[in-house]
Structure formats: structure tokens, C-alpha cells
Design a protein around this motif. Structure first.
Motif, mmCIF file in Angstrom:
data_model
loop_
_atom_site.group_PDB
_atom_site.id
_atom_site.type_symbol
_atom_site.label_atom_id
_atom_site.label_comp_id
_atom_site.label_asym_id
_atom_site.label_seq_id
_atom_site.Cartn_x
_atom_site.Cartn_y
_atom_site.Cartn_z
ATOM 1 N N UNK A 106 -60.657 77.357 17.518
ATOM 2 C CA UNK A 106 -59.753 76.226 17.768
ATOM 3 C C UNK A 106 -60.369 74.944 17.227
ATOM 4 N N UNK A 107 -61.667 74.779 17.409
ATOM 5 C CA UNK A 107 -62.348 73.596 16.874
ATOM 6 C C UNK A 107 -62.253 73.534 15.353
ATOM 7 N N UNK A 108 -62.226 74.699 14.715
ATOM 8 C CA UNK A 108 -62.205 74.741 13.251
ATOM 9 C C UNK A 108 -60.783 74.646 12.692
ATOM 10 N N UNK A 109 -59.838 75.322 13.336
ATOM 11 C CA UNK A 109 -58.482 75.435 12.771
ATOM 12 C C UNK A 109 -57.417 74.655 13.537
ATOM 13 N N UNK A 110 -57.767 74.157 14.720
ATOM 14 C CA UNK A 110 -56.782 73.437 15.515
ATOM 15 C C UNK A 110 -56.014 74.358 16.446
ATOM 16 N N UNK A 155 -53.032 75.148 16.446
ATOM 17 C CA UNK A 155 -52.002 75.973 15.814
ATOM 18 C C UNK A 155 -52.450 77.417 15.645
ATOM 19 N N UNK A 156 -53.740 77.672 15.861
ATOM 20 C CA UNK A 156 -54.235 79.040 15.798
ATOM 21 C C UNK A 156 -53.904 79.801 17.083
ATOM 22 N N UNK A 157 -53.367 79.063 18.080
ATOM 23 C CA UNK A 157 -53.054 79.663 19.369
ATOM 24 C C UNK A 157 -51.556 79.890 19.538
ATOM 25 N N UNK A 158 -51.226 80.874 20.376
ATOM 26 C CA UNK A 158 -49.847 81.056 20.787
ATOM 27 C C UNK A 158 -49.571 80.153 21.989
ATOM 28 N N UNK A 159 -48.322 80.109 22.437
ATOM 29 C CA UNK A 159 -47.940 79.196 23.520
ATOM 30 C C UNK A 159 -48.676 79.489 24.827
ATOM 31 N N UNK A 160 -49.115 80.749 25.001
ATOM 32 C CA UNK A 160 -49.827 81.108 26.238
ATOM 33 C C UNK A 160 -51.339 80.916 26.134
ATOM 34 N N UNK A 161 -51.795 80.354 25.007
ATOM 35 C CA UNK A 161 -53.218 80.076 24.844
ATOM 36 C C UNK A 161 -54.023 81.201 24.236
ATOM 37 N N UNK A 162 -53.367 82.322 23.957
ATOM 38 C CA UNK A 162 -54.068 83.441 23.311
ATOM 39 C C UNK A 162 -54.061 83.260 21.792
ATOM 40 N N UNK A 192 -63.668 89.795 21.969
ATOM 41 C CA UNK A 192 -64.494 88.646 21.577
ATOM 42 C C UNK A 192 -63.705 87.352 21.501
ATOM 43 N N UNK A 193 -62.386 87.468 21.301
ATOM 44 C CA UNK A 193 -61.572 86.257 21.111
ATOM 45 C C UNK A 193 -60.532 86.101 22.226
ATOM 46 N N UNK A 194 -60.815 86.658 23.412
ATOM 47 C CA UNK A 194 -59.919 86.462 24.546
ATOM 48 C C UNK A 194 -59.894 84.993 24.959
ATOM 49 N N UNK A 195 -58.832 84.607 25.653
ATOM 50 C CA UNK A 195 -58.704 83.218 26.115
ATOM 51 C C UNK A 195 -59.942 82.802 26.905
ATOM 52 N N UNK A 196 -60.465 81.637 26.586
ATOM 53 C CA UNK A 196 -61.633 81.116 27.277
ATOM 54 C C UNK A 196 -62.953 81.525 26.687
ATOM 55 N N UNK A 197 -62.932 82.415 25.693
ATOM 56 C CA UNK A 197 -64.193 82.858 25.095
ATOM 57 C C UNK A 197 -64.761 81.778 24.174
#
Length: 226
Positions: free
Chosen positions: A60-64, A66-73, A48-53
Motif C-alpha cells: 500500500x505504501x508503494x502503490x497506494x 488502489x491496490x486494495x479492495x473495498x474491504x481492505x483485502x 503473506x498479504x492478508x489484511x494487516x500484514x
């Protein structure tokens, strides 16, 4: 009413229990010994939370970013810190993921029966009761063990401090609370995982034969398994 009740002879086992109670041990046994199909809600939650989902985008809209790793996951450790520190955020995250997981589980239960002729399906849902997914199952298997065992297993498994492990356990309903919230028309089978694996698997065998039917509020199986 369970969705399984609308299908002829379809048995859907809802396997649940608190964190680090032993659900994986039971599902692994059912898969390898009985070759039963296993649908794992945790795997769907990861999808449900794969990249692009859309769900990851909402996070990301809620937490920014920083909730992501460098590869966007998704950075799962960072998200875990948020949801186990702030109950309101845990509720929000679950409100995004749980409906998606429910839809996928429902679809795949139907596919397994229609395309593969499955008569018994196991759905492993840690938050089966909390997420109000009990109607996906025709019966519920609830794994239980003493809290001190649960705490030790969780700390060992995830390398957590006592405080962090305790917070994660407290974020879920207790065994008694789960039992009280399960609809009375759904049979409950309690698996006592406070002893050996052979003791646990003996109970699984009996549950599968549908001969074990204990009072769900009482986790003591000594009178059934001497």
C-alpha cells in the motif's frame, strides 16, 4: 545443500514447473492416492498479504490504496496487472513475499517430520528455481509440456487474451533455463504432461518409486513410457 539432507531419511519433493503446466494435477494425485502431505507455496503467499500484514502494508505504501479492495483485502487482479506489466515491480513484490514463504515452508517441513513422522513431503513451489528455493528439496520434479499446450491451458483457466497469457509465461524461466539453474547435486525428474492424465500419473508413480531418472533437458519420455 538441501535442508532435507540434514534430516535422516527425509524425502522432500520439490514440485515445480511453468504456469499452467499441470502442477496441481500432480499434487492432487499425490495427496489423494498416496496421502502425502502437501505444502503449497501459493497458499503461503496468500497468507503473506492478508489484511494487516506488514507485507500488504508495504504494498500500500508503494502503490497506494488502489491496490486494495473495498474491504481492505488485496486486489489480486490489480496487483497481477502491475507485476506482469513491469518486471521491476514483479521483482520488488517477490522480494517481499518469497523470504516469508521460505521461512514458513522451512518451519512446516520440520514440523511435519518432527510431529507427524513424515518420511516424504511434497512442496509445491511454482517459482522454486526463480526464488532460489531449490535447497528446500532433496529432489525436484519438473512438470513440462509444449508451450502451445501451456498457452491454451492458461487462457482457458484464467480467461486471458493471447497477449496477457504470453506475458505471464514469459515472466518465468523456460524449462531449459530452469534445468540449467538447478544445482547438479539435486536429482531432477521430468514429468511430461503433453498427453493424458493416465500418462502423467504413470510417470508420477514411477517417480515416487524413484525408478525414473531422465536427462532433464530432454522432455521426451517415449522411450520410457511406450
Amino acid at each position: 545443500m538441501s535442508i532435507a539432507s540434514h534430516e535422516n531419511h527425509l524425502r522432500v519433493i520439490g514440485l515445480t514447473g511453468g504456469i499452467a503446466m499441470g502442477k496441481s494435477q500432480v499434487s492432487h494425485y499425490l495427496s489423494h492416492v498416496y496421502q502425502l502431505p502437501i505444502l503449497d507455496a501459493d497458499l503461503y503467499a496468500r497468507q503473506a498479504v492478508l489484511s494487516g500484514s506488514p507485507i500488504l502494508e508495504a504494498m500500500v505504501n508503494r502503490y497506494g490504496t488502489e491496490i486494495l479492495q473495498s474491504d481492505g483485502t488485496l486486489n489480486r487482479n490489480r496487483l497481477s496487472h502491475i507485476i506482469f506489466t513491469h518486471a521491476t515491480e514483479r521483482t520488488w513484490v517477490e522480494s517481499q513475499i518469497h523470504p516469508w514463504v521460505r521461512d514458513r515452508l522451512t518451519q512446516d517441513i520440520c514440523l511435519l517430520q518432527t510431529n507427524q513422522g513424515a518420511a516424504t513431503i511434497v512442496v509445491v513451489i511454482p517459482l522454486l528455481v526463480e526464488a532460489k528455493m531449490t535447497n528446500l528439496a532433496s529432489e525436484i520434479w519438473l512438470v513440462n509440456c509444449p508451450v502451445e499446450h501451456q498457452l491454451n491451458r492458461l487462457r482457458q483457466r484464467d480467461s486471458l487474451t493471447i497477449e496477457l497469457a504470453t506475458n505471464r509465461i514469459r515472466s518465468q524461466l523456460s524449462f531449459e533455463e530452469k534445468c540449467q539453474l538447478i544445482p547438479q547435486d539435486i536429482p531432477i525428474f521430468v514429468l511430461n504432461n503433453s498427453s493424458t492424465l493416465s500418462f502423467l500419473y504413470q510417470q508420477v508413480d514411477s517417480c515416487l518409486r524413484n525408478v525414473l531418472h531422465q536427462d532433464p533437458i530432454n522432455p521426451d519420455f517415449s522411450h520410457t513410457f511406450p
